[in-house]
Design an enzyme around this catalytic site. Structure first.
Site, PDB file in Angstrom:
ATOM      1  CB  CYS A  14      -7.105  26.888  44.956  1.00  0.00           C
ATOM      2  SG  CYS A  14      -6.819  25.251  44.245  1.00  0.00           S
ATOM      3  NE  ARG A  20      -3.473  28.290  45.502  1.00  0.00           N
ATOM      4  CZ  ARG A  20      -3.941  29.407  44.967  1.00  0.00           C
ATOM      5  NH1 ARG A  20      -3.863  30.526  45.673  1.00  0.00           N
ATOM      6  NH2 ARG A  20      -4.478  29.419  43.771  1.00  0.00           N
ATOM      7  CG  ASP A 138      -0.892  29.470  42.410  1.00  0.00           C
ATOM      8  OD1 ASP A 138      -0.485  28.319  42.630  1.00  0.00           O
ATOM      9  OD2 ASP A 138      -1.495  29.805  41.378  1.00  0.00           O
TER      10      ASP A 138
END
Ligand code: 4NP
Length: 169
Positions: A14, A20, A138
């Protein structure tokens, strides 16, 4: 090759490697273990940015993982061009990650190993690769609920990745 030598290596990437991708890594690793493939498949995570390198996961990621029954020990790292050589599959969580990863890939063959994580979700795999529904949003500027939602989003995709890996082994 001994039974303990990984035969397939997956990187989950990420932006910051604190929200994440640590969640996706832990969920995928636990499910690989449960599927009896933990010794054959190695999973790491990293960020396209190095801002948080050396840090633990965001506390909200830790809470989300712990609530769902997963490990959460993590040290953030940055993904670099040289890392491409170490992985068979490089999974971005959103299209910015995918674009940034393909942009630093040493060659087009290695760039071809980059996919978006949720494209392996059996319920989503009919979607074209540019479909926004394949992104894992996000949660950094969000709430704990957004982090819990990431766990729920990556679980079915992780099982789809395991099905894919079985065919590759
Ligand atoms: P991640 O989330 O890419 O899922 O780890 C973020 C973490 C940190 C920042 C942005 C996104 N940041 O701007 O520091």
């Amino acid at each position: 090759m001994s039974d303990s030598t990984p035969q397939y290596r997956i990187a989950v990437v990420c932006l910051g490697n604190i929200c994440r991708s640590p969640i996706a890594e832990k969920v995928l690793a636990a499910r690989l273990q449960r599927a009896g493939l933990g010794h054959l498949v190695e999973v790491e995570s990293a960020g396209t940015a190095g801002w948080h390198a050396g840090e633990s996961a965001d506390r909200r990621s830790e809470v989300a993982l712990q609530r769902a029954g997963y490990d959460y020990g993590h040290t953030a790292a940055q993904f670099t061009a040289a890392d491409f050589e170490r992985f068979d599959l490089v999974l971005g969580m959103d299209y910015d990650n995918v674009r940034d990863l393909r942009g630093i890939a040493p060659d087009t063959l290695l760039a071809g190993n980059v996919r978006i994580f949720r494209s392996f979700d059996p319920a989503l795999m009919h979607l074209p690769e540019d479909d926004p529904a394949l992104e894992t949003p996000d949660p950094y500027y969000g709430t704990q609920a957004d982090f819990d939602a990431v766990v729920a989003m990556v679980e079915p995709a992780a099982d789809g990745i395991i099905d894919h890996v079985r065919l590759e082994l």
